[in-house]
Motif scaffolding. Sequence first.
Motif, PDB file in Angstrom:
ATOM      1  N   GLU A   1       0.821  -1.208   0.000  1.00 28.65           N
ATOM      2  CA  GLU A   1       0.000   0.000   0.000  1.00 28.65           C
ATOM      3  C   GLU A   1       0.857   1.261   0.000  1.00 28.65           C
ATOM      4  O   GLU A   1       0.484   2.279  -0.597  1.00 28.65           O
ATOM      5  CB  GLU A   1      -0.936  -0.007   1.211  1.00 28.65           C
ATOM      6  CG  GLU A   1      -2.069  -1.005   1.101  1.00 28.65           C
ATOM      7  CD  GLU A   1      -3.001  -0.670  -0.052  1.00 28.65           C
ATOM      8  OE1 GLU A   1      -3.599   0.416  -0.044  1.00 28.65           O
ATOM      9  OE2 GLU A   1      -3.108  -1.491  -0.979  1.00 28.65           O
TER      10      GLU A   1
ATOM     11  N   ALA B   1       1.827   1.881  -3.504  1.00 28.65           N
ATOM     12  CA  ALA B   1       0.665   2.366  -4.257  1.00 28.65           C
ATOM     13  C   ALA B   1       0.445   3.854  -3.998  1.00 28.65           C
ATOM     14  O   ALA B   1       0.139   4.622  -4.918  1.00 28.65           O
ATOM     15  CB  ALA B   1      -0.571   1.563  -3.880  1.00 28.65           C
ATOM     16  N   GLY B   2       0.598   4.267  -2.743  1.00 29.05           N
ATOM     17  CA  GLY B   2       0.458   5.679  -2.415  1.00 29.05           C
ATOM     18  C   GLY B   2       1.536   6.531  -3.046  1.00 29.05           C
ATOM     19  O   GLY B   2       1.259   7.619  -3.578  1.00 29.05           O
TER      20      GLY B   2
ATOM     21  N   SER C   1       0.809   6.894  -6.742  1.00 29.58           N
ATOM     22  CA  SER C   1      -0.360   7.710  -7.066  1.00 29.58           C
ATOM     23  C   SER C   1       0.010   9.176  -7.233  1.00 29.58           C
ATOM     24  O   SER C   1      -0.709   9.934  -7.894  1.00 29.58           O
ATOM     25  CB  SER C   1      -1.427   7.552  -5.974  1.00 29.58           C
ATOM     26  OG  SER C   1      -1.036   8.207  -4.769  1.00 29.58           O
TER      27      SER C   1
ATOM     28  N   ARG D   1      -1.040   3.630   2.487  1.00 29.58           N
ATOM     29  CA  ARG D   1      -1.222   4.292   1.198  1.00 29.58           C
ATOM     30  C   ARG D   1      -1.173   5.811   1.368  1.00 29.58           C
ATOM     31  O   ARG D   1      -0.554   6.523   0.574  1.00 29.58           O
ATOM     32  CB  ARG D   1      -2.544   3.870   0.558  1.00 29.58           C
ATOM     33  CG  ARG D   1      -2.772   4.455  -0.846  1.00 29.58           C
ATOM     34  CD  ARG D   1      -4.135   4.044  -1.380  1.00 29.58           C
ATOM     35  NE  ARG D   1      -4.177   2.637  -1.703  1.00 29.58           N
ATOM     36  CZ  ARG D   1      -4.045   2.145  -2.937  1.00 29.58           C
ATOM     37  NH1 ARG D   1      -3.871   2.965  -3.954  1.00 29.58           N
ATOM     38  NH2 ARG D   1      -4.109   0.843  -3.144  1.00 29.58           N
ATOM     39  N   ASP D   2      -1.830   6.312   2.414  1.00 24.30           N
ATOM     40  CA  ASP D   2      -1.819   7.754   2.671  1.00 24.30           C
ATOM     41  C   ASP D   2      -0.422   8.229   3.054  1.00 24.30           C
ATOM     42  O   ASP D   2      -0.004   9.333   2.677  1.00 24.30           O
ATOM     43  CB  ASP D   2      -2.809   8.107   3.781  1.00 24.30           C
ATOM     44  CG  ASP D   2      -4.254   7.862   3.366  1.00 24.30           C
ATOM     45  OD1 ASP D   2      -4.527   7.831   2.152  1.00 24.30           O
ATOM     46  OD2 ASP D   2      -5.106   7.689   4.259  1.00 24.30           O
TER      47      ASP D   2
END
Length: 348
Positions: free
Chosen positions: A83, A86-87, A90, A302-303
């Motif tokens: 994750e 992924a963050g 992004s 992710r954040d």
Amino acid sequence: MPTDAASRPTIYDVAQRAGVSKSLVSLVLRDAPHVSDGRREAVLAAIEELGYRPSRAASVLASQRTRTVGVLIDDFHNPWFVELLAGLRSVLDPAGYTASVADLALESASGRNPVDGFLAMHVDALVLAADPAPGTLDGVAAPIVVAGTRDLGTAGGAGADGGLAADVVAGDDALGSRLATEHLIGLGHRKIGHLAGGSGPGAERRRGYEATMEEAGLVALVAGSGGTSEADGYAAACDLLDAHPDVTGIVAGNDVMAVGALAALRERGLSVPGDVSVVGHDDSPLASYRYLALTSVDGHSRDVGAAAARALLDRLDAPDAPPLRELLAPDLVVRGSTAPPRRPAPTV
């Protein structure tokens, strides 16, 4: 629209069409600040009208950036970082940056320092999502963003005070462990053990567990040799159950260690959550598997990754800005591995 190489528009054509210099076109292409809205719009309009497509090599030469970022993680076997990546992507992908990932533990075990490889690639910045060994970051002048709670120790770096000069974005690991422990206490558990890891996050998670147990008037029961793998979780759970067979709740240092604890409990004929409730940490993909249905602390990796990427891009644009310190609050995701205790304490 031109298609052959000889007739493709060049950066000079864009500059001429927009009525600006080639240097200003280069600034717009790398999304540099301090370009007026009017001139930026003129350049973008010329690019659209001419069908101009800048080559990656030309962009690199113009900006003196490779648009690559090195990401150091601590263990490919632990899926917590999925994750996080992924963050990161992004934010980095739309900005035209590529992330290259290396396992610091794996490379170090082979006698290599992956940072050397990143420096040879001329990465624009590093994201540190692992606890570096002493000297790992010596000689690194590129911006560094620390993702997660890390034990930086004597990692090296370019801090004016001898420490690491870096922005830091992390989940609140101590608070996450507090949420896990409070959850078990709220269900009625009083004999709650903790499987501790020795990493930066592990130390914070242990601190949160111990503080919560003390505040509740309960005895902290800690096991673990510092490792954070499934095998380490299994060994720590065996030690905990051997020393305290009346344990009814376990707060694991991470989800992978929790899986090791599940194996140790199964070997002893103990059910989850009937006999022992288990809570993990990281809310990795493992936790949501239906077969495991593991209650786990979501540190919002992710954040954290997205915020770390934004901090990195901001640092590239403003190298002298004050260091960033951002802490994200976690949440507890309750699944089927926790329930009120029903196993009576064994008679002595």
